[in-house]
Design a protein around this motif. Structure first.
Motif, PDB file in Angstrom:
ATOM      1  N   GLY A  64     -10.835  -4.365  -0.854  1.00  0.00           N
ATOM      2  CA  GLY A  64      -9.548  -4.503  -1.518  1.00  0.00           C
ATOM      3  C   GLY A  64      -8.495  -5.204  -0.702  1.00  0.00           C
ATOM      4  O   GLY A  64      -7.320  -5.201  -1.074  1.00  0.00           O
ATOM      5  N   ALA A  65      -8.862  -5.832   0.425  1.00  0.00           N
ATOM      6  CA  ALA A  65      -7.882  -6.566   1.227  1.00  0.00           C
ATOM      7  C   ALA A  65      -7.259  -7.666   0.381  1.00  0.00           C
ATOM      8  O   ALA A  65      -7.952  -8.461  -0.242  1.00  0.00           O
ATOM      9  N   THR A  66      -5.931  -7.711   0.365  1.00  0.00           N
ATOM     10  CA  THR A  66      -5.230  -8.646  -0.499  1.00  0.00           C
ATOM     11  C   THR A  66      -4.288  -9.533   0.300  1.00  0.00           C
ATOM     12  O   THR A  66      -4.332 -10.746   0.197  1.00  0.00           O
ATOM     13  N   TYR A  67      -3.414  -8.939   1.112  1.00  0.00           N
ATOM     14  CA  TYR A  67      -2.606  -9.698   2.075  1.00  0.00           C
ATOM     15  C   TYR A  67      -2.434  -8.816   3.300  1.00  0.00           C
ATOM     16  O   TYR A  67      -1.498  -8.022   3.397  1.00  0.00           O
ATOM     17  N   ALA A  78      -2.063   0.142   9.343  1.00  0.00           N
ATOM     18  CA  ALA A  78      -1.800  -1.211   8.845  1.00  0.00           C
ATOM     19  C   ALA A  78      -1.379  -1.177   7.383  1.00  0.00           C
ATOM     20  O   ALA A  78      -1.865  -0.357   6.600  1.00  0.00           O
ATOM     21  N   ASN A  79      -0.491  -2.097   7.028  1.00  0.00           N
ATOM     22  CA  ASN A  79      -0.042  -2.248   5.647  1.00  0.00           C
ATOM     23  C   ASN A  79      -0.521  -3.565   5.061  1.00  0.00           C
ATOM     24  O   ASN A  79      -0.553  -4.589   5.747  1.00  0.00           O
ATOM     25  N   ASP A  80      -0.874  -3.537   3.804  1.00  0.00           N
ATOM     26  CA  ASP A  80      -1.266  -4.704   3.027  1.00  0.00           C
ATOM     27  C   ASP A  80      -0.128  -4.961   2.039  1.00  0.00           C
ATOM     28  O   ASP A  80       0.214  -4.089   1.243  1.00  0.00           O
ATOM     29  N   GLU A  81       0.461  -6.154   2.081  1.00  0.00           N
ATOM     30  CA  GLU A  81       1.710  -6.376   1.344  1.00  0.00           C
ATOM     31  C   GLU A  81       1.517  -6.664  -0.143  1.00  0.00           C
ATOM     32  O   GLU A  81       2.488  -6.657  -0.894  1.00  0.00           O
ATOM     33  N   VAL A  82       0.302  -6.918  -0.590  1.00  0.00           N
ATOM     34  CA  VAL A  82       0.122  -7.301  -1.987  1.00  0.00           C
ATOM     35  C   VAL A  82      -0.786  -6.337  -2.753  1.00  0.00           C
ATOM     36  O   VAL A  82      -0.881  -6.396  -3.970  1.00  0.00           O
ATOM     37  N   ASP A  83      -1.444  -5.415  -2.055  1.00  0.00           N
ATOM     38  CA  ASP A  83      -2.397  -4.551  -2.769  1.00  0.00           C
ATOM     39  C   ASP A  83      -1.726  -3.663  -3.805  1.00  0.00           C
ATOM     40  O   ASP A  83      -2.311  -3.362  -4.845  1.00  0.00           O
ATOM     41  N   ILE A 136       5.982  -1.404  -2.826  1.00  0.00           N
ATOM     42  CA  ILE A 136       5.198  -2.220  -1.907  1.00  0.00           C
ATOM     43  C   ILE A 136       5.575  -1.873  -0.472  1.00  0.00           C
ATOM     44  O   ILE A 136       6.767  -1.830  -0.129  1.00  0.00           O
ATOM     45  N   ASP A 137       4.574  -1.619   0.372  1.00  0.00           N
ATOM     46  CA  ASP A 137       4.889  -1.345   1.774  1.00  0.00           C
ATOM     47  C   ASP A 137       4.926  -2.642   2.583  1.00  0.00           C
ATOM     48  O   ASP A 137       4.291  -3.631   2.242  1.00  0.00           O
ATOM     49  N   HIS A 138       5.695  -2.609   3.679  1.00  0.00           N
ATOM     50  CA  HIS A 138       5.886  -3.816   4.485  1.00  0.00           C
ATOM     51  C   HIS A 138       5.664  -3.471   5.954  1.00  0.00           C
ATOM     52  O   HIS A 138       4.586  -3.052   6.334  1.00  0.00           O
ATOM     53  N   ASN A 139       6.670  -3.623   6.818  1.00  0.00           N
ATOM     54  CA  ASN A 139       6.482  -3.388   8.248  1.00  0.00           C
ATOM     55  C   ASN A 139       6.424  -1.900   8.569  1.00  0.00           C
ATOM     56  O   ASN A 139       7.128  -1.088   7.954  1.00  0.00           O
TER      57      ASN A 139
END
Length: 273
Positions: free
Chosen positions: A111-114, A129-134, A183-186
């Protein structure tokens, strides 16, 4: 790293060539900070091709969106006190030994997206780690990944066991049920807490448990403009980063629409001020 500045790089007209895969620059500021020595890192083995079906944001080989660099002091004795960086490269994550220019490992996850950004625990055993688009994908907002449809689409942080740097398996997930869809970010680790910026769900703080799982202990919603992703004018508004390193109890969260927020955090009472 002591007196080295490692930066992402994307200007093909300067000293390093993106076309040649030189996408990260190391500036040695130890002798002359105004005229640093420049070293180019060739990372074209990262992000080399799309990883189907969800890693959609492949810009070009070697593209690095973000990273964390440190002197490794973790349990993998083979790499004791080795200067290294963890790079987040859209489709995957890479662990890179700076001194000998060796890519120790590259890995991704279902499911890696960004693959956007992350931080290691203080004992170097765990990567968050956060994925910004999932979350957009899970919400159904993006048509090309509706098969991940999940109307809740709450923030999802991946938890990797990096005790053995060359053998990293599938991550655990922390889906924040306390937050509304966003959406999660940093994110950053300080002590036994993770400080995460979750855009429209604001600045969040997670306690690292004994098994390295996460539990939310505090939050502050900076905007209150949206309660979900699909019915939101801009799901990328809100908290962009949540920085905890100023002093023992102060954190800073930035918001593109509403400015800078400075908090005094009383974790034992689960409160922001």
């Amino acid at each position: 790293l002591d007196q080295l500045l490692v930066v992402g790089f994307g200007d093909e007209t300067s000293a390093c060539s993106v076309e040649d895969g030189e996408t990260v620059v190391v500036l040695d500021i130890s002798l002359d900070p105004l005229n640093p020595a420049i070293e180019c890192l060739d990372l074209d083995a990262l992000n080399a091709e799309d990883e189907p079906p969800y890693a959609m944001m492949n810009s070009y080989p070697g593209y690095v969106h973000d990273g964390q660099c440190f002197i490794y002091e973790g349990p993998d004795k083979k790499y004791s006190v080795v200067p290294m960086c963890i790079f987040f490269a859209e489709t995957e994550i890479g662990i890179y030994a700076v001194a000998n220019h060796k890519l120790i490992n590259r890995f991704t996850y279902p499911g890696a997206t960004y693959v956007h950004q992350g931080w290691v625990s203080t004992d170097f055993t765990t990567l968050y780690a956060n994925d910004e688009v999932d979350e957009e994908c899970r919400s159904g907002l993006l048509s090309h990944c509706k098969d991940l449809n999940d109307p809740s689409a709450r923030p999802d942080t991946r938890i990797f066991d990096i005790s053995s740097l060359e053998n990293i398996g599938k991550p655990r997930e922390f889906i924040n049920s306390m937050a509304h869809p966003s959406i999660d970010h940093n994110l950053y680790v300080k002590g036994d807490h993770v400080y995460s910026a979750n855009y429209e769900a604001g600045a969040r703080i997670y306690k690292i448990q004994g098994d390295k799982s996460l539990t939310e202990v505090a939050y502050f919603d900076l905007s209150k403009d949206c309660d979900d992703i699909i019915n939101c004018a801009d799901p990328f508004a809100g908290a962009w980063t949540h920085f905890p390193y100023s002093d023992s109890s102060t954190t800073i969260a930035s918001n593109g629409f509403y400015g800078l927020h400075v908090f005094r955090v009383r974790l034992e009472e689960n409160l922001f001020e």
